[in-house]
Scaffold this active site. Structure first.
Site, PDB file in Angstrom:
ATOM      1  N   LEU A  75      37.332  45.935  52.613  1.00  0.00           N
ATOM      2  CA  LEU A  75      36.658  44.643  52.770  1.00  0.00           C
ATOM      3  C   LEU A  75      37.424  43.441  52.217  1.00  0.00           C
ATOM      4  CD1 LEU A  75      33.022  45.764  51.776  1.00  0.00           C
ATOM      5  CD2 LEU A  75      34.016  45.621  54.065  1.00  0.00           C
ATOM      6  N   SER A  76      38.458  43.699  51.413  1.00  0.00           N
ATOM      7  CA  SER A  76      39.072  42.567  50.698  1.00  0.00           C
ATOM      8  C   SER A  76      40.431  42.176  51.248  1.00  0.00           C
ATOM      9  CB  SER A  76      39.207  42.914  49.212  1.00  0.00           C
ATOM     10  OG  SER A  76      38.041  42.606  48.531  1.00  0.00           O
ATOM     11  N   ALA A 131      45.469  47.290  47.883  1.00  0.00           N
ATOM     12  CA  ALA A 131      44.916  48.641  47.687  1.00  0.00           C
ATOM     13  C   ALA A 131      43.686  48.843  48.569  1.00  0.00           C
ATOM     14  CB  ALA A 131      44.554  48.845  46.220  1.00  0.00           C
ATOM     15  N   ASN A 172      34.958  39.998  37.279  1.00  0.00           N
ATOM     16  CA  ASN A 172      34.579  38.952  38.223  1.00  0.00           C
ATOM     17  C   ASN A 172      33.111  38.550  38.098  1.00  0.00           C
ATOM     18  OD1 ASN A 172      36.555  40.976  40.191  1.00  0.00           O
ATOM     19  ND2 ASN A 172      37.204  38.900  39.704  1.00  0.00           N
ATOM     20  N   ARG A 201      31.236  40.257  48.129  1.00  0.00           N
ATOM     21  CA  ARG A 201      31.153  39.896  46.714  1.00  0.00           C
ATOM     22  C   ARG A 201      30.217  38.707  46.499  1.00  0.00           C
ATOM     23  NH1 ARG A 201      35.408  41.680  42.688  1.00  0.00           N
ATOM     24  NH2 ARG A 201      33.346  41.923  41.783  1.00  0.00           N
ATOM     25  N   GLU A 225      36.006  33.115  40.654  1.00  0.00           N
ATOM     26  CA  GLU A 225      36.133  34.575  40.506  1.00  0.00           C
ATOM     27  C   GLU A 225      35.978  35.004  39.060  1.00  0.00           C
ATOM     28  OE1 GLU A 225      37.057  36.934  43.243  1.00  0.00           O
ATOM     29  OE2 GLU A 225      36.433  35.298  44.546  1.00  0.00           O
ATOM     30  N   HIS A 273      43.944  38.157  42.119  1.00  0.00           N
ATOM     31  CA  HIS A 273      43.424  37.579  40.873  1.00  0.00           C
ATOM     32  C   HIS A 273      44.582  37.473  39.893  1.00  0.00           C
ATOM     33  CE1 HIS A 273      39.306  39.437  41.968  1.00  0.00           C
ATOM     34  NE2 HIS A 273      39.233  38.136  42.142  1.00  0.00           N
ATOM     35  N   CYS A 288      39.923  44.940  35.317  1.00  0.00           N
ATOM     36  CA  CYS A 288      38.939  44.500  36.326  1.00  0.00           C
ATOM     37  C   CYS A 288      37.547  45.037  36.022  1.00  0.00           C
ATOM     38  CB  CYS A 288      39.306  45.002  37.716  1.00  0.00           C
ATOM     39  SG  CYS A 288      40.895  44.467  38.295  1.00  0.00           S
TER      40      CYS A 288
END
Ligand code: SUG
Length: 441
Positions: free
Chosen positions: A22-23, A28, A111, A139, A173, A245, A364
């Site tokens: 999704l990102s 990754a 985040n 998100r 973020e 990020h 994270c």
């Protein structure tokens, strides 16, 4: 028990952890798209990381997983009827949407919000601003429940603000783009806000998730001293290399600031910040990783700097790194070197492979806070881990979580039922009452 100093709140990894791809800009996430995940292993790995930090004498907090799938969001978007009808209609009419409202991404607690300790603010309050996370749909549905949990945990001791409004370009973020440098956790600090670009500039092909104006708004809202608030812009080359990020290319703890040579856009600004910190922070030390020693590419694939740096006994520091770093000899050489030239004397590795495969390293997974002893005594300790809770959580995860989950399994309504059953039992275990929407129907 009294305590003052750093406390991390980790996101408990939810039962729907999957590789949905999704990102954008997160290598990754894209690389592992459609692979089969193991939510059970993921959650147990997350707990083990928390245990390792507790073992160092730091209290350890946690955030609960968010309600996934998020049927409320589907209802806001017009789907109607019973839960089953809403679920089935969305699965048929908009499979991508259903995948998005299923994401377990709240696990990446860095985040969740930006945190400023009370010592840094004019009004001597802790200030917390939940991140709006509006760059990615999956998100952007997190801030509401994040705020609710922050209020439950810090309600007596902090000003929990609302997230910055969802406006295109005005992304926030949270702590992943924020560093604090200080002689000691409880001494006044310097907060560095790192942004991708101005909200009013749109550069083609660069996914800048954090807007400069939003960083500045958060700093103002937190009543920070402008002389102690610094700003740096992410380097497009770093973003382009997969550092979506900033916490993938820089790291700070107390008086130590580590960054990659290519992390920031403007060298002069970096020098200015370093001078300022040198002049004002007792014992300030920066460690710059040169590109010739470790390339941006290696830094991103190893997640060397997406580690947790904590202060342990005798003012020494421990760096908790992802296991993947061990596959990179240049990173291992660098680690060896800093042991002799900095307070970082202890190196440990942790297996959080399941999270790493979606772009989330040790840093994270945690939301770093700093409290004094009075604040500590007023924290909601239902969100603090004990050995007993650790055992109970492990048992609950073993009872409900699947050990194989492919994105195509998200369309099986049984997964929704399992997820809600788990969350329901979790709130009972922690004595939290009904906090999820599905519990109120
Ligand atoms: O926002 N991954 C997260 C990873 C967040 C990492 N956080 C920090 N660097 N602090 C993200 O990109 C992947 C979800 C998926 O593809 O299914 C995801 O959302």
């Amino acid at each position: 028990m009294t305590y003052s100093g750093e406390i991390n709140f980790d996101g408990l990894i939810g039962p729907t952890h999957n590789y949905g791809g999704l990102s954008e800009g997160n290598f990754a996430s894209k690389k592992h798209h459609n692979q089969t995940s193991n939510p059970k292993a993921a959650a147990l790995q997350g707990l083990e990381k928390m245990r390792l930090i507790m073992e160092q004498g730091l209290p350890q907090g946690f955030f609960l997983p968010h309600e996934r799938p998020n049927l409320e969001m589907l209802r806001m978007l017009g789907f109607a009827g019973t839960d089953e009808e809403v679920f089935n209609q969305a699965g048929k009419r908009s499979p991508s949407l259903l995948k998005n409202v299923y994401s377990a991404s709240s696990m990446w607690a860095a985040n969740a919000a930006t945190f400023s300790p009370s010592i840094d603010s004019y009004d001597k309050n802790i200030h917390i601003t939940p991140a709006n996370l509006n760059s990615m749909f999956h998100r952007s549905i997190e801030p509401e429940f994040t705020k609710k949990q922050l209020e439950m945990i810090f309600g007596l001791i902090a000003k929990v603000h609302g997230p910055v409004r969802h406006i295109a370009g005005c992304g926030d973020e949270g702590a992943a783009n924020h560093l604090r440098v200080t002689a000691q956790h409880l001494k006044p600090g310097f907060q560095i806000f790192i942004y991708g670009n101005s909200a009013f500039v749109n550069e083609e092909n660069i996914i800048a998730r954090q807007a400069e104006e939003v960083s500045k708004a958060v700093a103002t809202q937190h009543q920070l001293d402008p002389d102690r608030t610094l700003y740096l812009r992410q380097n497009n080359a770093a973003i382009d290399s997969g550092s979506f990020h900033n916490d993938i290319v820089s790291l700070a703890n107390e008086e130590i600031f580590i960054f990659h040579q290519e992390a920031f856009a403007d060298r002069l600004e970096v020098e200015r910040v370093l001078h300022h910190l040198k002049d004002h922070v007792k014992g300030f030390q920066f460690l710059e990783i040169k590109s010739e020693d470790i390339s941006l590419e290696d830094l991103v694939s190893s997640y060397l700097l997406n580690s947790q740096l904590i202060t342990v006994e005798n003012n020494e520091m421990l760096m908790l790194l992802p296991e993947e770093v061990q596959d990179h000899s240049n990173c291992m050489i660098w680690l060896d070197e800093i042991k002799s030239s900095s307070p970082i004397k202890h190196i440990e590795f942790v297996d959080i492979r399941q999270s790493m495969m979606n772009g989330g390293g040790p840093a994270c997974l945690r939301f770093k806070t700093v409290v004094n002893d009075e604040e500590f005594s007023q924290l909601n300790d239902k969100f603090l881990l004990t050995s007993q809770k650790l055992m109970d959580l492990r048992a609950l995860i073993n009872k409900y979580y699947r050990d194989k989950l492919n994105p195509k399994d998200l369309f099986d309504i049984e997964l929704m039922n399992e997820s809600y059953l788990f969350l329901d039992e979790l709130t009972q275990l922690l004595d939290l009452g009904s906090i999820y929407s599905f519990q109120k129907n």
